[in-house]
Design a protein around this motif. Structure first.
Motif, PDB file in Angstrom:
ATOM      1  N   VAL A 117    -119.525 -22.568  43.166  1.00 29.20           N
ATOM      2  CA  VAL A 117    -119.641 -21.439  42.246  1.00 29.20           C
ATOM      3  C   VAL A 117    -120.026 -21.923  40.851  1.00 29.20           C
ATOM      4  O   VAL A 117    -120.938 -21.381  40.211  1.00 29.20           O
ATOM      5  CB  VAL A 117    -118.324 -20.643  42.213  1.00 29.20           C
ATOM      6  N   LYS A 118    -119.342 -22.952  40.400  1.00 22.47           N
ATOM      7  CA  LYS A 118    -119.644 -23.506  39.071  1.00 22.47           C
ATOM      8  C   LYS A 118    -121.057 -24.080  39.026  1.00 22.47           C
ATOM      9  O   LYS A 118    -121.776 -23.917  38.038  1.00 22.47           O
ATOM     10  CB  LYS A 118    -118.609 -24.587  38.736  1.00 22.47           C
ATOM     11  N   ASN A 119    -121.468 -24.739  40.100  1.00 24.61           N
ATOM     12  CA  ASN A 119    -122.825 -25.281  40.154  1.00 24.61           C
ATOM     13  C   ASN A 119    -123.881 -24.197  40.008  1.00 24.61           C
ATOM     14  O   ASN A 119    -124.865 -24.343  39.284  1.00 24.61           O
ATOM     15  CB  ASN A 119    -123.048 -26.014  41.477  1.00 24.61           C
ATOM     16  N   ILE A 120    -123.691 -23.095  40.746  1.00 23.30           N
ATOM     17  CA  ILE A 120    -124.672 -22.006  40.708  1.00 23.30           C
ATOM     18  C   ILE A 120    -124.760 -21.412  39.315  1.00 23.30           C
ATOM     19  O   ILE A 120    -125.850 -21.137  38.799  1.00 23.30           O
ATOM     20  CB  ILE A 120    -124.302 -20.918  41.744  1.00 23.30           C
ATOM     21  N   VAL A 125    -130.848 -24.405  38.990  1.00 22.73           N
ATOM     22  CA  VAL A 125    -131.468 -24.433  40.313  1.00 22.73           C
ATOM     23  C   VAL A 125    -131.937 -23.041  40.716  1.00 22.73           C
ATOM     24  O   VAL A 125    -133.019 -22.869  41.274  1.00 22.73           O
ATOM     25  CB  VAL A 125    -130.479 -24.993  41.359  1.00 22.73           C
ATOM     26  N   PHE A 126    -131.110 -22.027  40.418  1.00 29.23           N
ATOM     27  CA  PHE A 126    -131.464 -20.645  40.754  1.00 29.23           C
ATOM     28  C   PHE A 126    -131.868 -19.887  39.487  1.00 29.23           C
ATOM     29  O   PHE A 126    -131.336 -20.163  38.402  1.00 29.23           O
ATOM     30  CB  PHE A 126    -130.282 -19.924  41.421  1.00 29.23           C
ATOM     31  N   PRO A 127    -132.774 -18.908  39.605  1.00 25.55           N
ATOM     32  CA  PRO A 127    -133.120 -18.072  38.456  1.00 25.55           C
ATOM     33  C   PRO A 127    -131.870 -17.382  37.913  1.00 25.55           C
ATOM     34  O   PRO A 127    -130.992 -16.964  38.689  1.00 25.55           O
ATOM     35  CB  PRO A 127    -134.113 -17.059  39.040  1.00 25.55           C
ATOM     36  N   TRP A 128    -131.786 -17.251  36.595  1.00 20.92           N
ATOM     37  CA  TRP A 128    -130.532 -16.761  36.007  1.00 20.92           C
ATOM     38  C   TRP A 128    -130.121 -15.365  36.495  1.00 20.92           C
ATOM     39  O   TRP A 128    -128.910 -15.107  36.622  1.00 20.92           O
ATOM     40  CB  TRP A 128    -130.593 -16.807  34.476  1.00 20.92           C
ATOM     41  N   PRO A 129    -131.033 -14.409  36.829  1.00 26.30           N
ATOM     42  CA  PRO A 129    -130.552 -13.110  37.313  1.00 26.30           C
ATOM     43  C   PRO A 129    -129.799 -13.207  38.645  1.00 26.30           C
ATOM     44  O   PRO A 129    -129.004 -12.322  38.979  1.00 26.30           O
ATOM     45  CB  PRO A 129    -131.831 -12.286  37.476  1.00 26.30           C
ATOM     46  N   LEU A 130    -130.067 -14.282  39.411  1.00 27.09           N
ATOM     47  CA  LEU A 130    -129.427 -14.434  40.722  1.00 27.09           C
ATOM     48  C   LEU A 130    -128.087 -15.161  40.652  1.00 27.09           C
ATOM     49  O   LEU A 130    -127.320 -15.129  41.607  1.00 27.09           O
ATOM     50  CB  LEU A 130    -130.360 -15.197  41.671  1.00 27.09           C
ATOM     51  N   ARG A 131    -127.818 -15.825  39.534  1.00 26.47           N
ATOM     52  CA  ARG A 131    -126.668 -16.735  39.496  1.00 26.47           C
ATOM     53  C   ARG A 131    -125.334 -16.014  39.661  1.00 26.47           C
ATOM     54  O   ARG A 131    -124.479 -16.459  40.435  1.00 26.47           O
ATOM     55  CB  ARG A 131    -126.683 -17.540  38.193  1.00 26.47           C
TER      56      ARG A 131
END
Length: 371
Positions: A117-120, A125-131
C-alpha cells in the motif's frame, strides 16, 4: 516417508528468485521433508535442484490486461499441484489462494516482502489518479484474506509496526545472504589495477542509480582508475532509456543486465570483485527509513566496503562492522571522499556472519513444522 507438498508462488518474480528459490526452496529441500513447487515467471538461468519443481508462467507486461488474469492462471496451477502448504509473496495472489483454501483446504502463508500500500502511494510506478483506489483495493484484499492466512512472514522488522492487519502468528524472516555451495563468504578478489565501484539490485532512479553514476564521474575526474559496474534489472522503461543514454559516453561505466534479469551468482561474483558498493536508495517520504535492504546483508556478509546514504537505520547497521563511508550525493567533495576510501580500514569489528541466512532458515523451518 510421504513429503508435504509446498507451493511458493509469485506474480512478478522469476522462478529462480533468490528468496523463493535459494532461501525458501533450498532450505526446505535440505530437510528432505517437502515436495517443493515454485511458481513465477520464466527465467533463462534456472538450475535444477533435487526436490524442487518449477512452474514457469507466461510472460506479460506489468501494465497490461494479462497481469489481471495471471492470478487465475496461478489458481489453475494450484489446483493441478494440490499443495498442502501455499506461500505467496504478493497481494495479487491473496484472493485466489484464499479461494483454493476454501475449496481444497491446506495451509496458507503470506510472505510480505513490501508494504504494498505504501509503495503504491509513495512511488511513481502508477499514475497518480490510480494510486489511491489501487492502494485501497490492496488493503481490502489483505483484510479480506486474513481469516484464511495461517501465518505471516515479514521480510522487514518495520512491517510489524506498519501493517494493521497482521495477526499474532507473524515472524520476521529477513532477506539475509544465503551463500550457495560454490560461493565463499567474505572472499575478496578485486582487481588491483582499478578501484571498482558497484551498484546492484533493482535499477531505478529511486534506488539511486543515477546518483551512483554522478558520484563515479566526479571520482573518475580525480582518479582515472575509478570504474563503475551496474548489475541488475530495470523494470521501468523510462529509467532504462535514461540509464543507457547517461552511460553511453563513458567507457569506465559498465552495465550488466538492464533489460534482462541477471543470475544471482553473477551479482555475488561482482560483489566479491568490487572495492566499494553503493547503497543510495532514496528516502521517498520516509518509506525506506527503517528497512534493512537486501544488499546491505549481501555486502556486509561479503565484507564489501559501502558508500552509504546517510540513513540512520543503515548507518547504525553498518557501524557494527565499520563497513561504510557516508556520502550525500547532492553535496560531497570528490577528492575528500576518495581520500576516505583510500585511508579507511573497514570491517575491523563485529561479526559479519550475522548477515547470513542461517538464523532466518531456522525460523522458516520452525513455522513449517508448527503448522
Amino acid at each position: 516417508m510421504k513429503k508435504t507438498k509446498v507451493v511458493v508462488a509469485s506474480l512478478l518474480k522469476p522462478i529462480d528468485d533468490t528468496r523463493m528459490f535459494e532461501k525458501f526452496g533450498l532450505s526446505m529441500a535440505e530437510t528432505n521433508k517437502y515436495d517443493i513447487n515454485i511458481i513465477g515467471f520464466d527465467s533463462k538461468n534456472v538450475r535444477s535442484a533435487k526436490g524442487i519443481t518449477f512452474h514457469p508462467s507466461l510472460p506479460f507486461e506489468r501494465m497490461s490486461f494479462q497481469r489481471l488474469i495471471q492470478p487465475w492462471r496461478t489458481f489453475r496451477k494450484l489446483i493441478k499441484v494440490k499443495p498442502e502448504v501455499t506461500i505467496v509473496n504478493t497481494h495479487e495472489l491473496l484472493i485466489v489462494t484464499s479461494l483454493y483454501k476454501i475449496l481444497f483446504g491446506g495451509k496458507f502463508i503470506y510472505d510480505i516482502r513490501e508494504n504494498y500500500v505504501k509503495n503504491i502511494r509513495e512511488t511513481n510506478v502508477f499514475p497518480w489518479p490510480l494510486r489511491l483506489p489501487l492502494s485501497l483495493w490492496v488493503r481490502f484484499k489483505e483484510w479480506l484474506s486474513k481469516p484464511f492466512i495461517d501465518h505471516y512472514f515479514l521480510a522487514e522488522r518495520v512491517y510489524q509496526k506498519q501493517l494493521p492487519f497482521l495477526s499474532k502468528k507473524s515472524v520476521v524472516i529477513e532477506n539475509k545472504y544465503a551463500p550457495q555451495a560454490e560461493e565463499s563468504t567474505a572472499y575478496r578478489s578485486p582487481d588491483p589495477s582499478y578501484i571498482d565501484l558497484l551498484y546492484t539490485g533493482t535499477i531505478s532512479e529511486s534506488n539511486g542509480v543515477f546518483d551512483a553514476i554522478d558520484i563515479t564521474k566526479s571520482l573518475h575526474l580525480c582518479n582515472s582508475k575509478i570504474r563503475l559496474r551496474i548489475v541488475g534489472y530495470c523494470a521501468l522503461k523510462r529509467d532504462l532509456i535514461r540509464l543507457k543514454k547517461e552511460i553511453e559516453p563513458y567507457d569506465f561505466i559498465e552495465l550488466n543486465g538492464g533489460d534482462h534479469l541477471v543470475p544471482h551468482s553473477e551479482i555475488v561474483e561482482a560483489i566479491q570483485k568490487a572495492d566499494f558498493g553503493f547503497v543510495l536508495k532514496k528516502p521517498n517520504n520516509g518509506m525506506n527509513d527503517d528497512k534493512i535492504l537486501t544488499r546491505l546483508f549481501e555486502y556486509t556478509a561479503n565484507q564489501l566496503p559501502i558508500l552509504l546514504l546517510n540513513n540512520p537505520t543503515w548507518v547504525e547497521f553498518c557501524e557494527q562492522f565499520n563497513a561504510a563511508i557516508e556520502v550525500n550525493p547532492q553535496d560531497f567533495n570528490a577528492q575528500e571522499l576518495l581520500n576516505k576510501m583510500k585511508n579507511t580500514s573497514f570491517y575491523t569489528q563485529g561479526d559479519t556472519s550475522t548477515s547470513l541466512w542461517n538464523s532466518e532458515k531456522e525460523k522458516l523451518l520452525a513455522v513449517l513444522e508448527s503448522i
